[in-house]
Write a protein that holds these residues in place. Structure first.
Motif, short mmCIF file in Angstrom:
data_model
loop_
_atom_site.label_atom_id
_atom_site.label_comp_id
_atom_site.label_asym_id
_atom_site.label_seq_id
_atom_site.Cartn_x
_atom_site.Cartn_y
_atom_site.Cartn_z
N MET A 1 64.58 48.81 38.24
CA MET A 1 63.46 48.51 37.33
C MET A 1 62.63 49.78 37.10
SD MET A 1 60.47 45.68 37.83
CE MET A 1 59.70 44.95 36.43
N VAL A 2 62.33 50.06 35.82
CA VAL A 2 61.57 51.26 35.49
C VAL A 2 60.13 51.10 35.98
CG1 VAL A 2 60.72 52.70 33.63
CG2 VAL A 2 63.01 51.69 33.47
N ASN A 3 59.63 52.16 36.63
CA ASN A 3 58.24 52.13 37.10
C ASN A 3 57.29 52.02 35.92
OD1 ASN A 3 58.90 52.35 39.80
ND2 ASN A 3 58.91 54.59 39.75
N ARG A 4 56.34 51.13 36.03
CA ARG A 4 55.37 50.92 34.96
C ARG A 4 54.02 51.42 35.43
NH1 ARG A 4 54.02 47.19 30.74
NH2 ARG A 4 51.85 46.47 30.88
N LYS A 5 53.48 52.41 34.74
CA LYS A 5 52.19 52.96 35.13
C LYS A 5 51.07 52.02 34.69
CE LYS A 5 49.00 56.82 34.49
NZ LYS A 5 48.73 58.12 33.86
N GLU A 6 50.22 51.68 35.63
CA GLU A 6 49.06 50.86 35.30
C GLU A 6 48.04 51.73 34.57
OE1 GLU A 6 48.79 47.60 35.58
OE2 GLU A 6 50.87 47.64 36.30
N LEU A 7 47.49 51.19 33.50
CA LEU A 7 46.54 51.95 32.68
C LEU A 7 45.12 51.53 33.03
CD1 LEU A 7 48.36 51.76 29.23
CD2 LEU A 7 48.62 53.44 31.06
N ASN A 8 44.21 52.48 32.89
CA ASN A 8 42.80 52.22 33.15
C ASN A 8 42.00 52.52 31.89
OD1 ASN A 8 40.22 51.90 34.14
ND2 ASN A 8 40.18 53.89 35.21
N PRO A 9 41.77 51.51 31.04
CA PRO A 9 41.05 51.74 29.78
C PRO A 9 39.65 52.31 29.97
CG PRO A 9 42.10 49.59 29.78
CD PRO A 9 42.19 50.12 31.18
N GLU A 10 39.08 52.12 31.17
CA GLU A 10 37.74 52.62 31.44
C GLU A 10 37.75 54.08 31.90
OE1 GLU A 10 35.18 50.71 30.73
OE2 GLU A 10 36.59 49.11 30.19
N GLY A 11 38.95 54.62 32.15
CA GLY A 11 39.05 55.97 32.71
C GLY A 11 38.60 57.06 31.75
N SER A 12 38.99 56.93 30.49
CA SER A 12 38.64 57.94 29.49
C SER A 12 38.97 57.37 28.12
CB SER A 12 39.44 59.23 29.71
OG SER A 12 40.80 59.04 29.39
N PRO A 13 38.41 57.93 27.04
CA PRO A 13 38.77 57.46 25.69
C PRO A 13 40.26 57.56 25.42
CG PRO A 13 36.79 58.80 25.60
CD PRO A 13 37.32 58.93 26.99
N ARG A 14 40.91 58.61 25.95
CA ARG A 14 42.35 58.77 25.73
C ARG A 14 43.12 57.64 26.40
NH1 ARG A 14 45.69 64.10 27.59
NH2 ARG A 14 44.00 65.12 26.45
N GLU A 15 42.71 57.27 27.63
CA GLU A 15 43.38 56.18 28.34
C GLU A 15 43.13 54.84 27.65
OE1 GLU A 15 43.48 56.63 32.90
OE2 GLU A 15 41.77 57.88 32.27
N ALA A 16 41.95 54.66 27.09
CA ALA A 16 41.65 53.43 26.35
C ALA A 16 42.54 53.34 25.12
CB ALA A 16 40.18 53.40 25.95
N TYR A 17 42.75 54.45 24.46
CA TYR A 17 43.64 54.50 23.28
C TYR A 17 45.05 54.11 23.70
CZ TYR A 17 45.84 56.45 19.05
OH TYR A 17 46.57 56.64 17.88
N GLY A 18 45.54 54.70 24.81
CA GLY A 18 46.89 54.41 25.28
C GLY A 18 47.06 52.94 25.63
N ALA A 19 46.05 52.36 26.28
CA ALA A 19 46.11 50.95 26.63
C ALA A 19 46.15 50.08 25.37
CB ALA A 19 44.91 50.58 27.50
N HIS A 20 45.42 50.51 24.34
CA HIS A 20 45.43 49.80 23.06
C HIS A 20 46.82 49.81 22.44
CE1 HIS A 20 43.56 49.48 18.74
NE2 HIS A 20 44.19 48.38 19.09
N VAL A 21 47.48 50.98 22.48
CA VAL A 21 48.84 51.08 21.95
C VAL A 21 49.77 50.14 22.71
CG1 VAL A 21 50.84 52.59 21.60
CG2 VAL A 21 48.53 53.47 21.21
N ARG A 22 49.71 50.19 24.06
CA ARG A 22 50.60 49.33 24.85
C ARG A 22 50.35 47.85 24.58
NH1 ARG A 22 51.03 49.98 31.32
NH2 ARG A 22 52.29 51.79 30.71
N ARG A 23 49.09 47.47 24.50
CA ARG A 23 48.76 46.06 24.26
C ARG A 23 49.32 45.59 22.92
NH1 ARG A 23 43.87 46.68 24.54
NH2 ARG A 23 43.22 46.57 22.35
N ARG A 24 49.12 46.38 21.89
CA ARG A 24 49.63 46.02 20.57
C ARG A 24 51.16 45.94 20.59
NH1 ARG A 24 46.76 44.07 16.07
NH2 ARG A 24 44.61 44.83 16.24
#
Length: 279
Positions: A1-24
């Motif tokens: 199983m491929v490792n899935r990195k947990e995202l922290n939308p509160e970490g930085s604007p860039r991380e929030a953007y990445g979490a938005h992409v993954r969610r969509r």
């Protein structure tokens, strides 16, 4: 199983953007490969943006909006990208840049550092990293600043580029940024800039003394309708001025500065003399 990195939308604007992409993406039931095919980017690029390892760009954001059908919505990726970009900039500066992109004449005066539009990527990166070390900005904001500067520079490379008139205080070429290679490449970039048909580059020497009319960096833009806007900034904030009553005196002062500064030929000679110290 491929490792899935947990995202922290509160970490930085860039991380929030990445979490938005993954969610969509996951809401659509798409893999990273599926999204890559729809945006014409690689799956590695999609992964890097999702996990915050790579900052988003305007073209990528627009492709995401097409893929997800979010263009011109309150939840668009282009809107989020602009919010990220502007969060790293001084108040008033994003509005100034909008004018800069369509100016027919750009007049700059800078003190201490090479003007951004003339900076090499390495010089700009060195400055950004120094802010990170001092704790004044985050690494994410540093990356955004460097990326945004590259976009501003690219926007001026158009079919009919603006006339650029630049006066730099002598401290700009005496202030050492980075190592010998960084400064040597930056000095060469200035000489190349001076050789362009749409540019004038002058140095305001130290011995100009009290005859120098400005004590802060100043940007003056002439727009296609010949109106002039001014932008000046301090350490903490920027100010955009469109009122003729205050802008036109600044334009006259700029003309006086040009008259007191070294000629372009003498300025290039001084830059080349300074450059010898980097070899």
């Amino acid at each position: 199983m491929v490792n899935r990195k947990e995202l922290n939308p509160e970490g930085s604007p860039r991380e929030a953007y990445g979490a938005h992409v993954r969610r969509r993406r996951e809401d659509h039931g798409w893999s990273q490969e599926d999204l890559a095919a729809k945006t014409e980017y690689s799956s590695q690029h999609v992964s890097a943006v999702e996990t915050g390892r790579k900052p988003p760009t305007l073209p990528f954001s627009r492709q995401l909006d097409i893929a997800f059908g979010t263009a011109d919505s309150a939840d668009s990726f282009e809107r989020e990208w602009r919010d990220i970009r502007h969060s790293a900039l001084l108040e008033g500066f994003p509005e100034y840049v909008a004018y800069e992109g369509r100016a027919v004449e750009i007049r700059l005066f800078d003190i201490g550092l090479i003007p951004g539009l003339l900076q090499t990527p390495e010089y700009a990166q060195t400055l950004a990293e120094s802010h990170v070390r001092r704790g004044t900005i985050s690494p994410e904001h540093a990356a955004e600043r460097v990326s945004f500067l590259a976009e501003r520079q690219a926007a001026l490379e158009r079919l009919r580029p603006p006339t650029m008139l630049v006066v730099m205080d002598e401290s700009c070429i005496r202030h050492w940024v980075g190592g010998a290679k960084v400064m040597g490449d930056q000095m060469r970039r200035l000489v190349e800039f001076a050789e362009l048909p749409n540019t004038v580059l002058q140095i305001s020497p130290f011995d100009i003394g009290a005859r120098r009319p400005f004590y802060l960096p100043v940007n003056l833009l002439t727009l296609p309708d010949r109106t002039v806007v001014a932008y000046a900034e301090s350490q903490a904030q920027g100010h955009l001025d469109r009122e003729s009553a205050s802008v036109l005196p600044m334009l006259r002062s700029y003309h006086h500065l040009q008259a007191e500064a070294l000629s372009q030929a003498a300025s290039v000679d001084l830059i080349n003399q300074t450059r010898k110290g980097t070899l």
